[in-house]
Scaffold this motif. Structure first.
Motif, mmCIF file in Angstrom:
data_model
loop_
_atom_site.group_PDB
_atom_site.id
_atom_site.type_symbol
_atom_site.label_atom_id
_atom_site.label_comp_id
_atom_site.label_asym_id
_atom_site.label_seq_id
_atom_site.Cartn_x
_atom_site.Cartn_y
_atom_site.Cartn_z
ATOM 1 N N ALA A 1 17.763 18.279 -6.577
ATOM 2 C CA ALA A 1 17.915 19.069 -5.134
ATOM 3 C C ALA A 1 16.913 20.712 -5.920
ATOM 4 O O ALA A 1 16.732 20.733 -4.901
ATOM 5 C CB ALA A 1 19.260 19.794 -5.464
ATOM 6 N N GLY B 1 14.071 21.290 -3.010
ATOM 7 C CA GLY B 1 14.804 21.988 -1.905
ATOM 8 C C GLY B 1 13.436 23.226 -1.508
ATOM 9 O O GLY B 1 13.086 23.311 -0.834
ATOM 10 N N LEU C 1 13.796 18.976 2.147
ATOM 11 C CA LEU C 1 15.579 18.331 2.481
ATOM 12 C C LEU C 1 15.883 19.245 3.570
ATOM 13 O O LEU C 1 16.739 19.335 4.034
ATOM 14 C CB LEU C 1 16.145 18.697 1.277
ATOM 15 N N TYR D 1 20.955 11.868 -0.350
ATOM 16 C CA TYR D 1 20.277 13.192 0.291
ATOM 17 C C TYR D 1 21.032 13.717 0.606
ATOM 18 O O TYR D 1 20.661 15.327 1.044
ATOM 19 C CB TYR D 1 19.049 12.516 1.888
ATOM 20 N N LEU E 1 21.580 15.601 -2.278
ATOM 21 C CA LEU E 1 20.929 16.561 -2.499
ATOM 22 C C LEU E 1 20.856 17.835 -1.674
ATOM 23 O O LEU E 1 20.614 18.902 -2.378
ATOM 24 C CB LEU E 1 19.735 16.272 -2.251
ATOM 25 N N GLN E 2 20.809 17.473 -0.415
ATOM 26 C CA GLN E 2 21.125 19.166 0.457
ATOM 27 C C GLN E 2 22.562 19.764 0.267
ATOM 28 O O GLN E 2 21.933 21.627 0.062
ATOM 29 C CB GLN E 2 21.275 18.616 2.018
ATOM 30 N N TYR F 1 21.545 21.743 -3.263
ATOM 31 C CA TYR F 1 20.330 22.351 -3.364
ATOM 32 C C TYR F 1 21.295 23.951 -2.211
ATOM 33 O O TYR F 1 20.791 24.943 -2.840
ATOM 34 C CB TYR F 1 19.030 22.305 -1.955
#
Length: 423
Positions: free
Chosen positions: A220, A224, A229, A238, A241-242, A245
């Motif tokens: 991330a 990021g 992202l 996804y 990770l968003q 981040y």
């Protein structure tokens, strides 16, 4: 005619020394030519020679024409008052010390062998060639080439160490951070090297340290900061990770406004920034204190072990966030690790030893000589002239030779050029 050529001729005494006379017909006998000075001041220090009946100890200045003495304003510089001989290609005027005494002058062109002049003209009038010695390179003996290439390799390492120490200064003397930044650039390869380095420079290394225990957190952070992202993708990985981040961004006040966005254009899928960033994340997830492990690794097998990692599971069936592909494990290849060793591991090990005041040249040679030659346009052209590169040491040295000597017409400072001039 280059002044450097006259320096070379004088330094190596490549001129007829019998019946050597000044332009005023005083006999010259040379004991020592002096020490070549590459800084400000006369060209050769502490020469010893006889002029007429007088034994002199002092400095020697060399010019193309005698009048260059005044062109360079030496008559106004006291550092040139102890010049005992003015060596020129062409004598066109007398020169004087500040006390108005005449400086003896040797016009060298009458004493240089015609063979040396012919070799010089051949070498420096080859403007249409890829390198000046292109037609004669194959005839240079293997001993001269191999020893020169080894020296050039360490010269290249010295140059790279300057970049490492610059990174060390900007990284608050944190060697772990230096290794991470250099690895990031290497993982980006030529296309994304600068982009990946900008990512590594965009946050303090301590943030990565605090994220190492969780692979998703490292990914991330890297994705990021790389601005990968910022799209809308309906995929759990996804979205995870968003969210991760956004948490990191708020917690550590992350800023990626100065980051260079990585490119996918004209890259093979295995070199996509998504794949390389995931692999880099896995390296740091698997190894705490990576710098210490790299420095402690005595054998090339130990280094391979550190970097034999793959992507995270998601990337086994993806190259991008939005498209699914056939599933297979995307591990770092041995060929890619070789590039990491050449461009990052060895320069870091070399620089750290230099930082500590140690020499590990033998250890460096033991590693680099086990790696195959790199393949690129420059290496291919040298090998077409003569098969000289079978190991990475030689390919790295040839890059140094082409960029720092051939391209700059520094044949007189090159062992190969010297060999051809002496033939």
């Amino acid at each position: 005619m280059q002044e450097d050529f006259l320096h070379y001729i004088w330094k190596h005494k490549m001129f007829h020394q019998t019946d050597l006379k000044t332009v005023n017909q005083e006999v010259i006998k040379i004991n020592t030519v002096g020490t070549h000075n590459f800084n400000a001041g006369p060209d050769f220090f502490n020469a010893k020679l006889s002029i007429g009946e007088q034994l002199w100890a002092g400095n020697v200045e060399i010019h193309i024409k005698s009048s260059d003495w005044f062109l360079h304003n030496h008559e106004q510089d006291k550092a040139y008052d102890n010049v005992i001989l003015h060596v020129v290609w062409e004598h066109n005027t007398e020169v004087f010390r500040q006390d108005n005494s005449v400086i003896p002058t040797l016009e060298l062109k009458a004493y240089i062998p015609s063979e040396a002049l012919a070799n010089y003209n051949k070498l420096f009038n080859a403007n249409q060639n890829w390198i000046n010695c292109e037609t004669d390179f194959a005839g240079v003996d293997d001993f001269t080439i191999s020893h020169w290439l080894e020296r050039l390799y360490f010269e290249r390492l010295e140059r790279k160490s300057k970049d490492v120490f610059t990174l060390l200064e900007t990284s608050k003397n944190n060697w772990e951070a230096v290794l991470f930044k250099m690895l990031a650039k290497s993982f980006g390869l030529k296309v994304n090297g600068d982009a990946f380095l900008s990512v590594a420079n965009s946050f303090d290394f301590t943030i990565l340290r605090k994220s190492q225990s969780k692979l998703n957190t490292i990914e991330a952070l890297l994705f990021g900061q790389s601005r990968l992202l910022e799209a809308t993708v309906e995929d759990p990985y996804y979205v995870t990770l968003q969210n991760e981040y956004q948490f990191l961004k708020q917690k550590f006040s992350l800023d990626n406004s100065l980051v260079v966005s990585p490119s996918f254009f004209r890259l093979r899928p295995n070199n996509f920034p998504t794949i390389r960033l995931s692999q880099l994340a896995n390296v740091y997830h698997n190894h705490q204190n990576l710098f210490s492990k790299v420095i402690a690794a005595p054998l090339i097998e130990d280094i391979y072990h550190l970097f034999l990692v793959a992507t995270s599971e998601f990337w086994m069936s993806h190259y991008t966030f939005s498209k699914t592909t056939k599933t297979f494990k995307k591990s770092i290849s041995k060929a890619f690790i070789n590039l990491l060793i050449i461009n990052t591991i060895i320069p870091v090990k070399f620089s750290y030893a230099k930082f500590q005041g140690k020499s590990i040249d033998a250890d460096i040679l033991n590693i680099i000589e086990q790696l195959p030659s790199e393949k690129n346009n420059i290496i291919d052209k040298f090998n077409a002239l003569k098969k000289v590169s079978t190991q990475a040491l030689q390919s790295q040295a040839l890059l140094q030779l082409k960029n720092e000597y051939c391209n700059k017409n520094k044949c007189l400072k090159c062992a190969i050029g010297n060999k051809l001039l002496a033939n």
